[in-house]
Design an enzyme around this catalytic site. Structure first.
Site, PDB file in Angstrom:
ATOM      1  N   LEU A  64      73.365 109.271   3.274  1.00 41.60           N
ATOM      2  CA  LEU A  64      72.307 109.687   2.341  1.00 41.60           C
ATOM      3  C   LEU A  64      71.489 110.848   2.918  1.00 41.60           C
ATOM      4  O   LEU A  64      71.552 111.124   4.118  1.00 41.60           O
ATOM      5  CB  LEU A  64      71.404 108.486   2.047  1.00 41.60           C
ATOM      6  CG  LEU A  64      72.103 107.298   1.382  1.00 41.60           C
ATOM      7  CD1 LEU A  64      71.173 106.090   1.305  1.00 41.60           C
ATOM      8  CD2 LEU A  64      72.603 107.662  -0.008  1.00 41.60           C
ATOM      9  N   PRO A  65      70.692 111.518   2.066  1.00 44.23           N
ATOM     10  CA  PRO A  65      69.992 112.716   2.534  1.00 44.23           C
ATOM     11  C   PRO A  65      68.969 112.494   3.651  1.00 44.23           C
ATOM     12  O   PRO A  65      68.956 113.246   4.622  1.00 44.23           O
ATOM     13  CB  PRO A  65      69.298 113.232   1.268  1.00 44.23           C
ATOM     14  CG  PRO A  65      70.083 112.668   0.129  1.00 44.23           C
ATOM     15  CD  PRO A  65      70.580 111.340   0.604  1.00 44.23           C
ATOM     16  N   THR A  95      71.814 111.577   8.741  1.00 43.07           N
ATOM     17  CA  THR A  95      70.951 112.094   9.809  1.00 43.07           C
ATOM     18  C   THR A  95      69.516 111.852   9.377  1.00 43.07           C
ATOM     19  O   THR A  95      69.038 112.475   8.424  1.00 43.07           O
ATOM     20  CB  THR A  95      71.184 113.601  10.025  1.00 43.07           C
ATOM     21  OG1 THR A  95      72.554 113.800  10.340  1.00 43.07           O
ATOM     22  CG2 THR A  95      70.323 114.126  11.160  1.00 43.07           C
ATOM     23  N   LYS A 170      71.760 112.888  18.462  1.00 43.12           N
ATOM     24  CA  LYS A 170      72.258 113.868  17.483  1.00 43.12           C
ATOM     25  C   LYS A 170      71.278 115.043  17.342  1.00 43.12           C
ATOM     26  O   LYS A 170      71.689 116.210  17.333  1.00 43.12           O
ATOM     27  CB  LYS A 170      72.467 113.150  16.140  1.00 43.12           C
ATOM     28  CG  LYS A 170      72.328 114.015  14.909  1.00 43.12           C
ATOM     29  CD  LYS A 170      73.598 114.454  14.291  1.00 43.12           C
ATOM     30  CE  LYS A 170      73.333 115.608  13.349  1.00 43.12           C
ATOM     31  NZ  LYS A 170      74.292 115.891  12.385  1.00 43.12           N
ATOM     32  N   LYS A 245      66.502 121.098   8.514  1.00 40.91           N
ATOM     33  CA  LYS A 245      66.187 119.667   8.427  1.00 40.91           C
ATOM     34  C   LYS A 245      66.272 119.025   9.822  1.00 40.91           C
ATOM     35  O   LYS A 245      65.376 118.302  10.248  1.00 40.91           O
ATOM     36  CB  LYS A 245      67.176 118.985   7.466  1.00 40.91           C
ATOM     37  CG  LYS A 245      67.026 117.476   7.433  1.00 40.91           C
ATOM     38  CD  LYS A 245      68.190 116.776   6.763  1.00 40.91           C
ATOM     39  CE  LYS A 245      68.171 115.306   7.111  1.00 40.91           C
ATOM     40  NZ  LYS A 245      69.294 114.547   6.630  1.00 40.91           N
TER      41      LYS A 245
HETATM   42  P1  NAD Z   1      74.773 115.581  -0.070  1.00 42.48           P
HETATM   43  O1  NAD Z   1      73.457 115.939  -0.670  1.00 42.48           O
HETATM   44  O2  NAD Z   1      75.988 116.371  -0.406  1.00 42.48           O
HETATM   45  O3  NAD Z   1      75.104 114.030  -0.377  1.00 42.48           O
HETATM   46  C1  NAD Z   1      74.157 113.018  -0.478  1.00 42.48           C
HETATM   47  C2  NAD Z   1      74.615 112.083  -1.597  1.00 42.48           C
HETATM   48  O4  NAD Z   1      73.777 110.936  -1.626  1.00 42.48           O
HETATM   49  C3  NAD Z   1      74.539 112.734  -2.987  1.00 42.48           C
HETATM   50  O5  NAD Z   1      75.803 112.653  -3.626  1.00 42.48           O
HETATM   51  C4  NAD Z   1      73.474 111.898  -3.718  1.00 42.48           C
HETATM   52  O6  NAD Z   1      73.736 111.758  -5.099  1.00 42.48           O
HETATM   53  C5  NAD Z   1      73.591 110.579  -2.983  1.00 42.48           C
HETATM   54  N1  NAD Z   1      72.413 109.731  -3.058  1.00 42.48           N
HETATM   55  C6  NAD Z   1      71.121 110.038  -2.784  1.00 42.48           C
HETATM   56  N2  NAD Z   1      70.341 108.950  -2.912  1.00 42.48           N
HETATM   57  C7  NAD Z   1      71.157 107.928  -3.282  1.00 42.48           C
HETATM   58  C8  NAD Z   1      70.947 106.536  -3.563  1.00 42.48           C
HETATM   59  N3  NAD Z   1      69.750 105.985  -3.493  1.00 42.48           N
HETATM   60  N4  NAD Z   1      72.018 105.795  -3.905  1.00 42.48           N
HETATM   61  C9  NAD Z   1      73.252 106.345  -3.975  1.00 42.48           C
HETATM   62  N5  NAD Z   1      73.524 107.646  -3.720  1.00 42.48           N
HETATM   63  C10 NAD Z   1      72.476 108.429  -3.367  1.00 42.48           C
HETATM   64  O7  NAD Z   1      74.530 115.579   1.525  1.00 42.48           O
HETATM   65  P2  NAD Z   1      75.650 115.645   2.678  1.00 42.48           P
HETATM   66  O8  NAD Z   1      75.876 117.060   3.071  1.00 42.48           O
HETATM   67  O9  NAD Z   1      76.797 114.765   2.315  1.00 42.48           O
HETATM   68  O10 NAD Z   1      74.821 114.975   3.872  1.00 42.48           O
HETATM   69  C11 NAD Z   1      74.593 113.576   3.958  1.00 42.48           C
HETATM   70  C12 NAD Z   1      73.949 113.264   5.293  1.00 42.48           C
HETATM   71  O11 NAD Z   1      74.801 113.737   6.343  1.00 42.48           O
HETATM   72  C13 NAD Z   1      72.603 113.966   5.509  1.00 42.48           C
HETATM   73  O12 NAD Z   1      71.748 113.082   6.172  1.00 42.48           O
HETATM   74  C14 NAD Z   1      72.955 115.183   6.352  1.00 42.48           C
HETATM   75  O13 NAD Z   1      71.869 115.615   7.150  1.00 42.48           O
HETATM   76  C15 NAD Z   1      74.082 114.617   7.192  1.00 42.48           C
HETATM   77  N6  NAD Z   1      75.032 115.620   7.724  1.00 42.48           N
HETATM   78  C16 NAD Z   1      75.514 116.621   6.930  1.00 42.48           C
HETATM   79  C17 NAD Z   1      76.411 117.541   7.447  1.00 42.48           C
HETATM   80  C18 NAD Z   1      76.977 118.658   6.594  1.00 42.48           C
HETATM   81  O14 NAD Z   1      77.574 119.582   7.155  1.00 42.48           O
HETATM   82  N7  NAD Z   1      76.848 118.596   5.277  1.00 42.48           N
HETATM   83  C19 NAD Z   1      76.804 117.442   8.787  1.00 42.48           C
HETATM   84  C20 NAD Z   1      76.338 116.396   9.565  1.00 42.48           C
HETATM   85  C21 NAD Z   1      75.432 115.485   9.017  1.00 42.48           C
END
Ligand code: NAD
Length: 298
Positions: A64-65, A95, A170, A245
């Site tokens: 999740l975000p 994260t 991390k 972030k």
């Molecule tokens: P994203 O915004 O693409 O995905 C998040 C998903 O969570 C969305 O599809 C959203 O609809 C869903 N969501 C939000 N609240 C919800 C809830 N209550 N119930 C169900 N679904 C819900 O983000 P992402 O890029 O996939 O990143 C996710 C996590 O991973 C973050 O914490 C980010 O910091 C971390 N991260 C991302 C990357 C990257 O390169 N994108 C790399 C490492 C870590």
């Protein structure tokens, strides 16, 4: 294993797909229906809510975000803590701030539900290829329970320490990465301003004491390396706003422990300016352009 996967965005989608490929029975939920449909095509079972997805699950994984989403999903009157069976293992790979991870771990422990924080490194490409690095915080026996599940989605699985330690490790890594990327960009721009060829300068620094991961794998100057974001208009890779972030989390963590992180703070400011100038969606190596000569200087 019966697994619930909640949060099927850029990272969660491909991670859940790898669990399906590994033969697990995966129930999925996301607020965006289309994200669930994509996974259903691959063999996952779409659920009408997080609680429905998590019912009878042996393992629940979230991607999740931010911390508020993770706390909100698991804790409280409407939280999953109300529906999960005793002995369920919860893995949060988002994260988030270490404090939220500890609060969720403690809340779930009261109901005899195991929790580990397991943030990842490796980005969207690593999620798709199943080569993520997982940095886990939790008790040793909880880590051992999580490890085989994580191995279906990643290559390196580290145990950083107790709850929250995965998140701390991390953000330490990402703060260092931001510092290395800005420093490398600055050095390359300085050399170029004095007429050096960035390929030649990169090769010199690679073989000298300035050598670091950004020069080895992710050169920020367009044209020096193939197949890196800088040579593809800074598209793909790891977005500036996600780096911001993580730097925000690093600064919050530093404040909690009264730690001095001047380099991290400067990197945070530089990335904030870069984002304000409209580059938030570009790869983080585009900070190279912020440090270049302005037209007025030329
Ligand atoms: P994203 O915004 O693409 O995905 C998040 C998903 O969570 C969305 O599809 C959203 O609809 C869903 N969501 C939000 N609240 C919800 C809830 N209550 N119930 C169900 N679904 C819900 O983000 P992402 O890029 O996939 O990143 C996710 C996590 O991973 C973050 O914490 C980010 O910091 C971390 N991260 C991302 C990357 C990257 O390169 N994108 C790399 C490492 C870590």
């Amino acid at each position: 294993m019966q697994i619930a996967f909640i949060g099927l965005g850029n990272m969660g989608g491909p991670m859940a797909a790898n669990l399906v490929k590994a033969g697990h029975r995966v129930h999925v939920f996301d607020l965006v229906a289309e994200n669930m449909q994509q996974l259903a095509k691959l063999g996952a079972i779409a659920a009408s809510s997080a609680a429905v997805a998590a019912q009878d699950a042996e393992v629940v994984i979230t991607m999740l975000p931010a911390g508020k989403h993770v706390r909100g999903l698991y804790l409280g009157e409407h939280g999953l803590e109300q529906v999960l069976d005793e002995g369920t293992l919860v893995i949060d790979s988002s994260t988030i701030d270490a404090e939220s991870a500890r609060v969720v771990a403690q809340g779930l422990a009261k109901r005899r539900i195991d929790f580990v924080d397991a943030p990842v490194s490796g980005g969207v490409a690593g999620a798709a290829a199943g080569t993520l690095t997982f940095i886990v915080g939790g008790r040793p026996e909880q880590f051992m329970r999580a490890k085989p599940v994580l191995e279906a989605m990643g290559k390196n699985i580290f145990h950083a320490g107790d709850h929250g330690a995965g998140q701390v490790a991390k953000i330490c890594n990402n703060m260092l990465l931001a510092v290395l990327m800005t420093g490398t960009s600055e050095a390359l721009q300085l050399g170029m301003a004095h007429g050096l060829d960035p390929k030649v300068l990169s090769e010199i620094m690679l073989q000298s004491s300035g050598c670091n991961w950004t020069l080895q794998k992710y050169n920020p100057c367009p044209g020096v390396m193939d197949n890196v974001p800088s040579s593809k208009g800074y598209q793909g890779g790891f977005m500036v706003d996600l780096m911001r972030k993580d730097l925000g989390l690093a600064m919050d963590t530093a404040q909690q422990s009264h730690s001095a992180t001047p380099m991290g703070a400067l990197a945070q400011s530089l990335y904030a300016v870069h984002s304000q100038q409209g580059h938030g969606q570009q790869d983080f190596s585009s900070i190279f352009n912020l440090l270049g000569k302005t037209k007025r200087d030329k």
